[in-house]
Write a protein that holds these residues in place. Structure first.
Motif, PDB file in Angstrom:
ATOM      1  N   ALA A   1       2.172   9.934  -0.084  1.00 49.66           N
ATOM      2  CA  ALA A   1       2.007  10.587  -1.505  1.00 49.66           C
ATOM      3  C   ALA A   1       0.729  10.143  -2.185  1.00 49.66           C
ATOM      4  N   VAL A   2       0.040   9.181  -2.042  1.00 46.92           N
ATOM      5  CA  VAL A   2      -1.196   8.569  -2.542  1.00 46.92           C
ATOM      6  C   VAL A   2      -2.292   9.438  -2.226  1.00 46.92           C
ATOM      7  N   CYS A   3      -2.382   9.572  -1.009  1.00 44.07           N
ATOM      8  CA  CYS A   3      -3.234  10.211  -0.229  1.00 44.07           C
ATOM      9  C   CYS A   3      -3.177  11.798   0.080  1.00 44.07           C
ATOM     10  N   GLY A   4      -1.932  12.381   0.414  1.00 43.70           N
ATOM     11  CA  GLY A   4      -1.690  13.643   0.997  1.00 43.70           C
ATOM     12  C   GLY A   4      -1.573  13.773   2.442  1.00 43.70           C
ATOM     13  N   TRP A   5      -1.989  12.792   3.047  1.00 39.98           N
ATOM     14  CA  TRP A   5      -1.964  12.306   4.717  1.00 39.98           C
ATOM     15  C   TRP A   5      -1.604  11.098   4.890  1.00 39.98           C
ATOM     16  N   GLN A   6      -1.385  10.684   6.041  1.00 39.96           N
ATOM     17  CA  GLN A   6      -1.035   9.389   6.142  1.00 39.96           C
ATOM     18  C   GLN A   6      -2.149   8.686   6.918  1.00 39.96           C
ATOM     19  N   PRO A   7      -2.853   7.884   6.127  1.00 42.57           N
ATOM     20  CA  PRO A   7      -4.167   6.974   6.671  1.00 42.57           C
ATOM     21  C   PRO A   7      -3.367   6.266   7.791  1.00 42.57           C
ATOM     22  N   VAL A   8      -4.463   5.644   8.675  1.00 41.17           N
ATOM     23  CA  VAL A   8      -4.333   5.385  10.033  1.00 41.17           C
ATOM     24  C   VAL A   8      -4.354   3.889   9.709  1.00 41.17           C
ATOM     25  N   GLU A   9      -5.231   3.327   8.813  1.00 39.51           N
ATOM     26  CA  GLU A   9      -5.571   1.801   8.430  1.00 39.51           C
ATOM     27  C   GLU A   9      -5.045   1.619   6.926  1.00 39.51           C
ATOM     28  N   PRO A  10      -4.708   0.270   6.793  1.00 42.35           N
ATOM     29  CA  PRO A  10      -4.226   0.046   5.483  1.00 42.35           C
ATOM     30  C   PRO A  10      -5.257   0.304   4.626  1.00 42.35           C
ATOM     31  N   MET A  11      -4.887   0.623   3.088  1.00 39.36           N
ATOM     32  CA  MET A  11      -5.676   0.854   2.134  1.00 39.36           C
ATOM     33  C   MET A  11      -5.656  -0.189   0.985  1.00 39.36           C
ATOM     34  N   GLU A  12      -6.625  -0.243   0.273  1.00 43.74           N
ATOM     35  CA  GLU A  12      -6.349  -1.113  -0.986  1.00 43.74           C
ATOM     36  C   GLU A  12      -5.925  -0.039  -2.212  1.00 43.74           C
ATOM     37  N   PHE A  13      -5.156  -0.659  -2.951  1.00 44.45           N
ATOM     38  CA  PHE A  13      -4.879   0.052  -4.124  1.00 44.45           C
ATOM     39  C   PHE A  13      -5.458  -0.644  -5.201  1.00 44.45           C
ATOM     40  N   THR A  14      -6.762   0.191  -5.750  1.00 43.22           N
ATOM     41  CA  THR A  14      -7.695  -0.255  -6.676  1.00 43.22           C
ATOM     42  C   THR A  14      -7.017  -0.331  -8.218  1.00 43.22           C
ATOM     43  N   SER A  15      -5.989   0.806  -8.466  1.00 46.24           N
ATOM     44  CA  SER A  15      -5.460   0.648  -9.931  1.00 46.24           C
ATOM     45  C   SER A  15      -4.203   1.172  -9.723  1.00 46.24           C
ATOM     46  N   VAL A  16      -3.376   0.692 -10.192  1.00 48.57           N
ATOM     47  CA  VAL A  16      -1.970   1.289 -10.013  1.00 48.57           C
ATOM     48  C   VAL A  16      -1.380   1.292 -11.684  1.00 48.57           C
ATOM     49  N   SER A  17      -0.901   2.382 -12.219  1.00 47.86           N
ATOM     50  CA  SER A  17      -0.257   2.405 -13.596  1.00 47.86           C
ATOM     51  C   SER A  17       1.127   3.202 -13.327  1.00 47.86           C
ATOM     52  N   SER A  18       2.004   2.731 -14.267  1.00 52.98           N
ATOM     53  CA  SER A  18       3.306   3.655 -14.274  1.00 52.98           C
ATOM     54  C   SER A  18       3.786   3.854 -15.693  1.00 52.98           C
ATOM     55  N   ASP A  19       4.386   4.809 -15.779  1.00 48.34           N
ATOM     56  CA  ASP A  19       4.944   5.314 -16.872  1.00 48.34           C
ATOM     57  C   ASP A  19       6.552   5.799 -16.727  1.00 48.34           C
ATOM     58  N   LEU A  20       7.448   5.034 -17.194  1.00 45.81           N
ATOM     59  CA  LEU A  20       8.795   5.366 -16.884  1.00 45.81           C
ATOM     60  C   LEU A  20       9.497   6.489 -18.055  1.00 45.81           C
ATOM     61  N   PHE A  21      10.254   7.017 -17.627  1.00 44.70           N
ATOM     62  CA  PHE A  21      10.948   8.204 -18.483  1.00 44.70           C
ATOM     63  C   PHE A  21      12.004   7.033 -19.474  1.00 44.70           C
ATOM     64  N   PRO A  22      12.051   7.617 -20.853  1.00 43.63           N
ATOM     65  CA  PRO A  22      12.765   6.762 -21.797  1.00 43.63           C
ATOM     66  C   PRO A  22      14.349   6.463 -21.246  1.00 43.63           C
ATOM     67  N   ASP A  23      15.001   7.501 -20.549  1.00 42.69           N
ATOM     68  CA  ASP A  23      16.458   7.143 -19.942  1.00 42.69           C
ATOM     69  C   ASP A  23      16.459   6.343 -18.852  1.00 42.69           C
ATOM     70  N   SER A  24      15.410   5.668 -18.424  1.00 41.26           N
ATOM     71  CA  SER A  24      15.413   4.819 -17.295  1.00 41.26           C
ATOM     72  C   SER A  24      16.120   3.528 -17.742  1.00 41.26           C
ATOM     73  N   SER A  25      16.734   2.920 -16.744  1.00 46.01           N
ATOM     74  CA  SER A  25      17.738   1.650 -16.805  1.00 46.01           C
ATOM     75  C   SER A  25      17.447   0.687 -15.835  1.00 46.01           C
ATOM     76  N   ARG A  26      17.866  -0.640 -15.860  1.00 46.49           N
ATOM     77  CA  ARG A  26      17.583  -1.311 -14.712  1.00 46.49           C
ATOM     78  C   ARG A  26      18.194  -0.831 -13.391  1.00 46.49           C
ATOM     79  N   SER A  27      19.393   0.123 -13.465  1.00 52.33           N
ATOM     80  CA  SER A  27      20.194   0.325 -12.307  1.00 52.33           C
ATOM     81  C   SER A  27      19.637   1.639 -11.619  1.00 52.33           C
ATOM     82  N   ARG A  28      18.797   2.670 -12.659  1.00 53.15           N
ATOM     83  CA  ARG A  28      18.263   3.712 -12.033  1.00 53.15           C
ATOM     84  C   ARG A  28      17.461   4.302 -13.017  1.00 53.15           C
ATOM     85  N   GLY A  29      16.295   5.206 -12.522  1.00 49.16           N
ATOM     86  CA  GLY A  29      15.506   5.754 -13.481  1.00 49.16           C
ATOM     87  C   GLY A  29      14.443   6.644 -12.680  1.00 49.16           C
ATOM     88  N   ARG A  30      13.388   6.829 -13.503  1.00 47.06           N
ATOM     89  CA  ARG A  30      12.343   7.833 -13.187  1.00 47.06           C
ATOM     90  C   ARG A  30      11.171   7.713 -13.785  1.00 47.06           C
TER      91      ARG A  30
END
Length: 192
Positions: free
Chosen positions: A47-76
């Protein structure tokens, strides 16, 4: 009066235990970064690249934004991930869903985030998704091919064959790739 104040303070504290936080999502993504070739780890790197890289990558930046209806048991929510590999970079906005998972035994259980889906929202780079050298292939058609040093390359330098498939109706598609089991192909692991 004192008891009412304690009850009001306990309410926000209790509700914070019932929601998943963006920090917990990022921590779970960092865990997948360390295991990029596991089932879920490879789903994420695809999902990050759009293809499957052969060697490991470094994630230089990760941010997330949860939907307001997300809970501990499930969400998006959405992830924005930038990554760097040998000679290439990727970045993507990814829609994801999750449920709470449990692991362990003998009375000790650990919670974890079980990601159910990673859907890339960002377009795949056109040199991968719309290669001018793609060979058209029809539904149900089978092709044999060999990858050689003159084959096309993905952005991470791995060799690849490119095929295109035109789908006119909304349908599910299953692509099966397999190798011939010859000793010379022992290091070849097909991915699609």
């Amino acid at each position: 009066m004192q008891k009412q104040r304690l009850a009001l303070l306990a309410l926000p504290l209790l509700s914070s235990f019932c929601i998943m936080t963006n920090s917990e999502i990022r921590t779970s993504v960092r865990t997948l970064e360390r295991s990029q070739f596991s089932a879920k780890g490879s789903d994420l790197t695809l999902a990050v690249c759009g293809w499957q890289p052969v060697e490991p990558m470094e994630f230089t930046s990760v941010s997330s934004d949860l939907f307001p209806d997300s809970s501990r048991s499930r969400g998006r929510g959405y992830l924005q991930i930038e990554a760097r590999g040998k000679g290439f970079t990727c970045n993507s906005k990814i829609f994801f869903t999750y449920t709470e998972g449990y692991t362990g035994g003998h009375g000790s259980y650990e919670n974890y985030t079980n990601f159910a889906a990673f859907d890339r929202e960002t377009r795949v780079p056109s040199d991968v998704s719309k290669s001018p050298t793609s060979i058209p292939i029809g539904m149900g058609e089978e092709r044999s091919s060999s990858i050689t040093k003159s084959s096309r390359k993905l952005p991470d330098g791995s060799l690849a064959d490119f095929y295109s498939l035109e789908i006119r109706n909304k349908t599910g598609v299953r692509v099966r790739v397999q190798r011939e089991d010859l000793p010379a192909n022992q290091s070849f692991y097909p991915r699609a």
